[in-house]
Design a protein around this motif. Structure first.
Motif, PDB file in Angstrom:
ATOM      1  N   ASP A  36      -6.090   0.788  -7.733  1.00 39.14           N
ATOM      2  CA  ASP A  36      -7.036   1.548  -6.802  1.00 39.14           C
ATOM      3  C   ASP A  36      -8.364   1.314  -7.455  1.00 39.14           C
ATOM      4  O   ASP A  36      -9.020   2.390  -8.444  1.00 39.14           O
ATOM      5  N   ASN A  57       2.341   1.506  -3.539  1.00 40.36           N
ATOM      6  CA  ASN A  57       1.331   1.892  -4.405  1.00 40.36           C
ATOM      7  C   ASN A  57       0.952   3.399  -4.337  1.00 40.36           C
ATOM      8  O   ASN A  57       0.833   4.030  -5.228  1.00 40.36           O
ATOM      9  N   TYR A  58       0.794   3.990  -3.147  1.00 44.66           N
ATOM     10  CA  TYR A  58       0.487   5.283  -3.113  1.00 44.66           C
ATOM     11  C   TYR A  58       1.519   6.290  -3.634  1.00 44.66           C
ATOM     12  O   TYR A  58       1.108   7.280  -4.099  1.00 44.66           O
ATOM     13  N   LYS A  59       2.713   5.856  -3.237  1.00 41.98           N
ATOM     14  CA  LYS A  59       3.775   6.924  -4.116  1.00 41.98           C
ATOM     15  C   LYS A  59       3.685   6.328  -5.429  1.00 41.98           C
ATOM     16  O   LYS A  59       3.946   7.634  -6.274  1.00 41.98           O
ATOM     17  N   ASN A  91     -11.120   4.253  -7.476  1.00 42.30           N
ATOM     18  CA  ASN A  91     -10.707   5.636  -7.534  1.00 42.30           C
ATOM     19  C   ASN A  91     -11.779   6.304  -8.708  1.00 42.30           C
ATOM     20  O   ASN A  91     -11.612   6.174  -9.826  1.00 42.30           O
ATOM     21  N   LEU A 146       1.172   5.787  -7.334  1.00 41.96           N
ATOM     22  CA  LEU A 146       0.081   6.568  -7.920  1.00 41.96           C
ATOM     23  C   LEU A 146       0.077   8.133  -7.967  1.00 41.96           C
ATOM     24  O   LEU A 146      -0.241   8.693  -8.903  1.00 41.96           O
ATOM     25  N   ASP A 147       1.011   8.524  -6.725  1.00 41.46           N
ATOM     26  CA  ASP A 147       1.138  10.057  -7.013  1.00 41.46           C
ATOM     27  C   ASP A 147       2.063  10.395  -8.385  1.00 41.46           C
ATOM     28  O   ASP A 147       1.638  11.456  -8.873  1.00 41.46           O
ATOM     29  N   LYS A 176       0.815  -1.045   0.099  1.00 41.04           N
ATOM     30  CA  LYS A 176       0.072   0.027  -0.095  1.00 41.04           C
ATOM     31  C   LYS A 176       0.830   1.174   0.052  1.00 41.04           C
ATOM     32  O   LYS A 176       0.522   2.358  -0.581  1.00 41.04           O
ATOM     33  N   LYS A 177       2.004   1.225   0.840  1.00 38.88           N
ATOM     34  CA  LYS A 177       2.863   2.184   0.856  1.00 38.88           C
ATOM     35  C   LYS A 177       3.640   2.755  -0.406  1.00 38.88           C
ATOM     36  O   LYS A 177       3.402   3.866  -1.190  1.00 38.88           O
TER      37      LYS A 177
END
Length: 623
Positions: free
Chosen positions: A170, A136-138, A173, A140-141, A133-134
């Motif tokens: 995601d 993926n979030y980076k 989204n 995705l940004d 998740k960590k």
């Protein structure tokens, strides 16, 4: 010194001095990956990870045995104790990993974290999921920013791939689903637009806020319900009617000199919003050989102007994406220097007001690092900054100082309007005094150019009367021309004066204005002609100094302009659409009050003595 490399993305792998090794115990291998990610851990943390349900005494014994077995497998101590409770990686061994390179901005994200590895160890699996998740979030940004740029540049095939990639990570989204809806509409794939709309109604209705729900409904209605009332849409093939060929050839010539002769180039493309600056840049990059140089692009927004080092941060973000792509041969020193600068910038609070001393200190550090960094460049780079008038003060000051020292490996292209803070004018004035700076001015189309543009766009299907109407409404601005062409009704007339796109652009320019600035714009919108300072003073309850400050801010925002007459200066809207838009959003009761105030302050005789002095949306006569 021994070197170890850990592949954590996808199927995991460990190399010692470039030789693949496999620890005999899976828990031992899992511990190595955990240590590489976390670097410093306590023994109880590892026990909880692998032996949560065991007695503490037995769990500690298991950990000791596992560390001993790892030492036997590797032939050296990779994990060492610095006290009774804390374990760290041996500092005498050079350790790298694809995970750490990605987090530092010099590596790619390929595959899931530790794919199909030790899924049977419950707590370790939970840690893997948290780490995924960590990452993926980076990730995705980064691709959300790419998606935004692809949509802006109408690169719909690339945008579709990115949107689908984001949704795979995601799946809920909803904003990216809405972007995908727009992409399919632009590509003429109506069935896919309909399918996404159905998904919004069946699966995502509870995830939509009121604004997004309204946007989705309106967009869907525009695509399907109102299509029957529009002229069949002509595919927007820019190649068929591009009319900025003179300016395009100038840009190509600058590029050829840069590529062939190792000469640094600085090109500034100047013009008001909607005249085709970004279109010109996009057309240029489609026609030149992009294999000769790497392109780093950022589009400044109005909000950026108040954020410390925002432009620098975004340029370095794009640069590190380029450096980590594998297409550029750069030293480890170069890549890590770039990562250090970005890390330094990333830690800065964009919204903190810096003192002069703090700003100078940070500027010196970044300038020194940039100087070292660009000294290592072997391949050519092109930096493109769209809407540089919204660049923040610190970043523009830094660019202003570095531009004279750019070598032949760098070309700098920017688009700019006569807007932004006072530091923008200083930046442009100084830069335009440098050698090898080329300024390209884009003007509105003349009547003849507008008619030619319309004929090419519509395959000569628009009558002379409608062409004249479009020119009158657009005043030769290409953005407005295209909007009206795409919104013609069956009878050939302009169906909607303030289309969704036009309203969004005008609203965007009005965003962030103060109450006093809005108040002045409302007064100006009531007049067909501009007003001089003394007349505004009579209508506006401020002294002249305050009034001048408000007018200056509105000029810098690109909404109004000064018009010089024989013996006076008048202030008026830069484009008639601004005036009409502001007028349209004033409540009727407020309009009546303002008209009454104008008559009282200026006197009925003075008002009636000027033809078309006051504005009405229905007539040009006196209200």
């Amino acid at each position: 010194m021994k070197e170890m490399y850990f592949k954590i993305f996808g199927n995991p792998q460990i190399k010692v001095d470039n030789i693949v090794i496999s620890p005999s115990l899976k828990r031992g291998e899992a511990l190595l990956y955990y240590m590489v990610v976390n670097k410093r851990v306590c023994r109880d943390e590892i026990i909880n990870l692998f032996w949560k349900d065991s007695e503490k005494k037995n769990a500690r014994k298991n950990l000791r045995n596992l560390l001993y077995k790892l030492k036997q497998d590797l032939g050296f101590d990779l994990i060492i104790s610095i006290n009774r409770e804390t374990l760290v990686l041996n500092p005498n061994i050079r350790i790298s990993s694809d995970y750490n390179e990605f987090m530092e901005g010099i590596g790619e994200y390929e595959g899931s974290i530790l794919e199909d590895f030790c899924d049977g160890i419950y707590m370790f699996s939970l840690w893997k999921e948290k780490l995924r998740k960590k990452v993926n979030y980076k990730f995705l940004d980064s691709i959300l920013l790419q998606l935004k740029n692809n949509l802006k540049n109408q690169e719909f095939d690339i945008a579709e791939k990115l949107a689908l990639k984001i949704i795979k990570i995601d799946s809920k989204n909803v904003r990216v689903y809405f972007d995908l809806m727009k992409i399919y509409d632009a590509k003429g794939e109506d069935e896919k637009v309909h399918n996404i709309y159905d998904k919004f109604k069946s699966d995502f209705d509870d995830l939509l806020d009121d604004n997004l729900r309204e946007d989705v409904e309106k967009f869907y209605k525009d695509v399907f319900m109102e299509k029957a009332d529009r002229v069949p849409r002509v595919k927007f093939d820019r190649e068929s009617f591009f009319v900025r060929n003179k300016e395009l050839n100038i840009l190509k010539k600058e590029y050829e000199d840069f590529i062939q002769n190792d000469v640094k180039k600085i090109v500034m493309i100047h013009g008001e919003a909607g005249v085709g600056k970004t279109h010109l840049v996009n057309k240029f990059f489609k026609e030149v050989d992009n294999e000769e140089a790497d392109i780093i692009y950022y589009d400044c927004s109005k909000d950026d102007s108040h954020k410390n080092f925002k432009l620098c941060k975004e340029l370095f973000y794009q640069a590190r994406e380029c450096w980590s792509s594998g297409n550029v041969s750069l030293s480890k020193y170069f890549m890590r220097s770039g990562a250090r600068i970005y890390s330094f910038l990333e830690k800065l609070d964009e919204n903190t007001v810096l003192t002069k001393e703090e700003e100078d200190e940070k500027l010196k550090y970044i300038e020194k690092s940039m100087s070292q960094l660009f000294g290592e460049i072997k391949r050519k780079f092109i930096f493109v900054v769209d809407n540089i008038q919204w660049g923040d003060k610190a970043s523009l000051f830094l660019l202003e100082k570095r531009i004279p020292f750019l070598k032949g490996k760098v070309m700098f292209i920017s688009t700019v309007r006569d807007e932004g803070g006072p530091w923008v004018k200083d930046f442009l004035t100084i830069c335009l005094n440098y050698d090898r700076v080329k300024k390209i001015d884009l003007k509105r189309f003349s009547t003849e150019e507008t008619f030619e543009f319309i004929d090419k766009y519509s395959n000569n299907s628009v009558s002379s009367v409608v062409k004249e109407s479009i020119y009158r409404e657009s005043e030769g601005n290409p953005f407005f021309i295209v909007e009206y062409l795409e919104n013609l009704g069956k009878d050939g007339t302009i169906k909607e004066i303030f289309t969704k796109n036009i309203s969004a652009v005008l609203n965007g320019n009005l965003k962030g204005l103060s109450d006093d600035e809005y108040k002045l714009l409302k007064i100006l919108s009531l007049f067909n002609i501009g007003l001089e300072l003394d007349t505004l003073k009579k209508l506006y309850d401020f002294d002249k100094d305050k009034l001048r400050e408000i007018l200056r801010n509105l000029i810098l925002s690109g909404i109004i302009k000064e018009k010089y007459g024989f013996d006076e200066v008048r202030y008026k809207f830069k484009h008639r659409k601004f005036k009409e838009f502001v007028y349209s959003i004033i409540e009727t009761s407020e309009k009546k009050g303002l008209y009454k105030k104008i008559r009282e302050k200026l006197g009925a005789t003075q008002v009636q003595g000027e033809k078309s002095f006051l504005y009405s949306e229905n007539t040009n006569s006196l209200i």
